[in-house]
Design an enzyme around this catalytic site. Structure first.
Site, PDB file in Angstrom:
ATOM      1  N   LYS A 110       0.849  -1.199   0.000  1.00 32.12           N
ATOM      2  CA  LYS A 110       0.000   0.000   0.000  1.00 32.12           C
ATOM      3  C   LYS A 110       0.879   1.242   0.000  1.00 32.12           C
ATOM      4  O   LYS A 110       1.729   1.420   0.879  1.00 32.12           O
ATOM      5  CB  LYS A 110      -0.911   0.015   1.228  1.00 32.12           C
ATOM      6  CG  LYS A 110      -1.899   1.179   1.204  1.00 32.12           C
ATOM      7  CD  LYS A 110      -2.876   1.091   2.342  1.00 32.12           C
ATOM      8  CE  LYS A 110      -2.355   1.680   3.625  1.00 32.12           C
ATOM      9  NZ  LYS A 110      -2.101   3.133   3.574  1.00 32.12           N
ATOM     10  N   ASP A 123      -3.341   4.312  -1.953  1.00 32.29           N
ATOM     11  CA  ASP A 123      -4.302   4.748  -0.921  1.00 32.29           C
ATOM     12  C   ASP A 123      -4.236   6.266  -0.763  1.00 32.29           C
ATOM     13  O   ASP A 123      -3.636   6.783   0.165  1.00 32.29           O
ATOM     14  CB  ASP A 123      -3.924   4.027   0.386  1.00 32.29           C
ATOM     15  CG  ASP A 123      -4.761   4.446   1.576  1.00 32.29           C
ATOM     16  OD1 ASP A 123      -5.905   4.904   1.384  1.00 32.29           O
ATOM     17  OD2 ASP A 123      -4.258   4.314   2.715  1.00 32.29           O
ATOM     18  N   THR A 160     -10.576   3.779  10.644  1.00 30.71           N
ATOM     19  CA  THR A 160     -10.481   2.886  11.809  1.00 30.71           C
ATOM     20  C   THR A 160      -9.902   3.607  13.033  1.00 30.71           C
ATOM     21  O   THR A 160      -9.863   3.050  14.122  1.00 30.71           O
ATOM     22  CB  THR A 160      -9.622   1.649  11.469  1.00 30.71           C
ATOM     23  OG1 THR A 160      -8.501   2.070  10.688  1.00 30.71           O
ATOM     24  CG2 THR A 160     -10.421   0.642  10.679  1.00 30.71           C
ATOM     25  N   LYS A 194      -7.177   8.114  -0.994  1.00 32.62           N
ATOM     26  CA  LYS A 194      -8.478   8.513  -0.437  1.00 32.62           C
ATOM     27  C   LYS A 194      -9.017   9.782  -1.102  1.00 32.62           C
ATOM     28  O   LYS A 194      -9.247  10.803  -0.449  1.00 32.62           O
ATOM     29  CB  LYS A 194      -8.370   8.731   1.080  1.00 32.62           C
ATOM     30  CG  LYS A 194      -7.894   7.513   1.849  1.00 32.62           C
ATOM     31  CD  LYS A 194      -7.928   7.775   3.351  1.00 32.62           C
ATOM     32  CE  LYS A 194      -7.532   6.567   4.148  1.00 32.62           C
ATOM     33  NZ  LYS A 194      -6.109   6.192   4.070  1.00 32.62           N
ATOM     34  N   ARG A 251       2.400  -0.736  10.813  1.00 37.13           N
ATOM     35  CA  ARG A 251       3.359  -0.732  11.925  1.00 37.13           C
ATOM     36  C   ARG A 251       3.655  -2.095  12.542  1.00 37.13           C
ATOM     37  O   ARG A 251       4.818  -2.350  12.883  1.00 37.13           O
ATOM     38  CB  ARG A 251       2.889   0.278  12.990  1.00 37.13           C
ATOM     39  CG  ARG A 251       3.107   1.717  12.534  1.00 37.13           C
ATOM     40  CD  ARG A 251       2.312   2.704  13.334  1.00 37.13           C
ATOM     41  NE  ARG A 251       0.882   2.638  13.015  1.00 37.13           N
ATOM     42  CZ  ARG A 251      -0.042   3.449  13.506  1.00 37.13           C
ATOM     43  NH1 ARG A 251       0.317   4.392  14.364  1.00 37.13           N
ATOM     44  NH2 ARG A 251      -1.310   3.336  13.153  1.00 37.13           N
ATOM     45  N   ASP A 277     -13.390  14.857  -3.718  1.00 39.66           N
ATOM     46  CA  ASP A 277     -13.493  16.189  -4.321  1.00 39.66           C
ATOM     47  C   ASP A 277     -14.755  16.181  -5.187  1.00 39.66           C
ATOM     48  O   ASP A 277     -15.534  15.216  -5.135  1.00 39.66           O
ATOM     49  CB  ASP A 277     -12.230  16.474  -5.152  1.00 39.66           C
ATOM     50  CG  ASP A 277     -11.910  17.961  -5.225  1.00 39.66           C
ATOM     51  OD1 ASP A 277     -12.855  18.762  -5.461  1.00 39.66           O
ATOM     52  OD2 ASP A 277     -10.739  18.343  -5.061  1.00 39.66           O
TER      53      ASP A 277
HETATM   54  O1  C5P Z   1       0.296   0.992  10.898  1.00 39.55           O
HETATM   55  P1  C5P Z   1      -1.118   0.522  10.661  1.00 39.55           P
HETATM   56  O2  C5P Z   1      -1.226  -0.983  10.541  1.00 39.55           O
HETATM   57  O3  C5P Z   1      -2.105   1.137  11.618  1.00 39.55           O
HETATM   58  O4  C5P Z   1      -1.433   1.089   9.189  1.00 39.55           O
HETATM   59  C1  C5P Z   1      -2.734   1.106   8.661  1.00 39.55           C
HETATM   60  C2  C5P Z   1      -2.688   1.755   7.314  1.00 39.55           C
HETATM   61  O5  C5P Z   1      -4.004   1.719   6.765  1.00 39.55           O
HETATM   62  C3  C5P Z   1      -2.257   3.216   7.320  1.00 39.55           C
HETATM   63  O6  C5P Z   1      -1.459   3.413   6.165  1.00 39.55           O
HETATM   64  C4  C5P Z   1      -3.542   4.016   7.198  1.00 39.55           C
HETATM   65  O7  C5P Z   1      -3.378   5.189   6.460  1.00 39.55           O
HETATM   66  C5  C5P Z   1      -4.427   3.038   6.428  1.00 39.55           C
HETATM   67  N1  C5P Z   1      -5.864   3.182   6.627  1.00 39.55           N
HETATM   68  C6  C5P Z   1      -6.469   3.104   7.862  1.00 39.55           C
HETATM   69  N2  C5P Z   1      -7.833   3.263   7.999  1.00 39.55           N
HETATM   70  C7  C5P Z   1      -8.587   3.463   6.918  1.00 39.55           C
HETATM   71  C8  C5P Z   1      -7.992   3.516   5.645  1.00 39.55           C
HETATM   72  C9  C5P Z   1      -6.625   3.353   5.536  1.00 39.55           C
HETATM   73  O8  C5P Z   1      -5.786   2.872   8.857  1.00 39.55           O
HETATM   74  N3  C5P Z   1      -9.888   3.538   7.017  1.00 39.55           N
END
Ligand code: C5P
Length: 249
Positions: free
Chosen positions: A35, A62, A121, A64, A213, A67
């Site tokens: 991603k 990603d 989330t 998002k 992470r 607009d």
């Molecule tokens: O580090 P972590 O596992 O929390 O990363 C989650 C990834 O998913 C991040 O890049 C974040 O931008 C993305 N994301 C998210 N929630 C969403 C859409 C994308 O956490 N609804």
């Protein structure tokens, strides 16, 4: 772990090319897609997509998008032409915006999977109701946005694993759910609020897990990725979950 691998999307939330090269080379055998988010795309530009593809990675871009319909449609045309495999827009942009995105994607030489972002989330019910002023629950709004995305012709949504059941019930099993907020037991939630373990998310019906992470910040990222695949493989097999669209060409 072939089935499981296609379900794992690793979030390359890093700011520089050298880290990208290291992680993609190291993790490509364990990831269905990488991603590319705002940090990486905005710092490195479109060239980063070609670089990841040359290292054998498939890409979920990603950004998002949100607009007016014309602007989103034109942006999707530009981004789809980069040859990405998955692309997302915000469901809250409304039906006309979502339809403009779908139309632009379908006109691309290799149309990417089009996915709508529902509720982040990182949001919880307090922020949702008090700060953002929604009068319904997150789950209800996610259901409505998923239905809107489906009506517009998108192939799925990004949502918390906690909302998978309601989405699949209303939009059908084939409607793809991409779930971030994944935390193997014992790992730090960070800013994520609506989290689930990899196994629980797959058992709930997730088609793709987005993990950042917990893999990138692990002392041994390969071991962390393998551990997630080992956790989800038996669940995927038990459920005979084959709904994840395998993007191998
Ligand atoms: O580090 P972590 O596992 O929390 O990363 C989650 C990834 O998913 C991040 O890049 C974040 O931008 C993305 N994301 C998210 N929630 C969403 C859409 C994308 O956490 N609804």
């Amino acid at each position: 772990m072939i089935q499981a691998k296609h379900k794992l999307i690793i979030a390359l939330d890093v700011p520089d090319r050298q880290s990208v090269r290291q992680y993609v080379t190291m993790l490509a055998p364990y990831a269905g897609m990488f991603k590319v988010g705002m940090e990486l795309y905005y710092s490195q530009g479109p060239g980063i997509i070609e670089e990841i593809k040359s290292l054998g990675g498939k890409i979920f871009l990603d950004l998002k998008l949100h607009d007016i319909p014309r602007t989103v449609g034109r942006a999707v045309s530009v981004l789809a032409a980069l040859g990405v495999d998955m692309l997302n827009v915000h469901a809250s942009g409304g039906l006309a915006m979502l339809q403009a995105a779908v139309e632009a994607a379908r006109s691309a030489q290799q149309p990417p999977l089009m996915i709508a972002v529902t509720a982040l989330t990182s949001l919880d019910e307090r922020v949702w109701r008090q700060e953002l002023g929604f009068g319904c629950s997150i789950e209800e709004k996610v259901r409505d946005w998923a239905l809107l995305a489906k009506q517009a012709g998108l192939q799925g949504v990004v949502a918390s694993a906690r909302e998978i059941e309601i989405i699949k019930t209303h939009c059908g099993r084939e409607f793809q759910v991409v779930t971030p907020g994944i935390r193997p037991s014992g790992s730090e939630p960070g800013d994520q609020k609506r989290v689930l373990t990899p196994g629980a998310a797959i058992a709930a019906g997730a088609d793709y897990l987005v993990v950042g992470r917990p893999i990138l910040q692990a002392p041994d990222p390969v071991a962390a990725a393998r551990q997630i695949l080992e956790e989800i493989e038996p669940v995927s097999t038990d459920l005979n979950v084959g709904s994840c669209l395998v993007l191998d060409t």
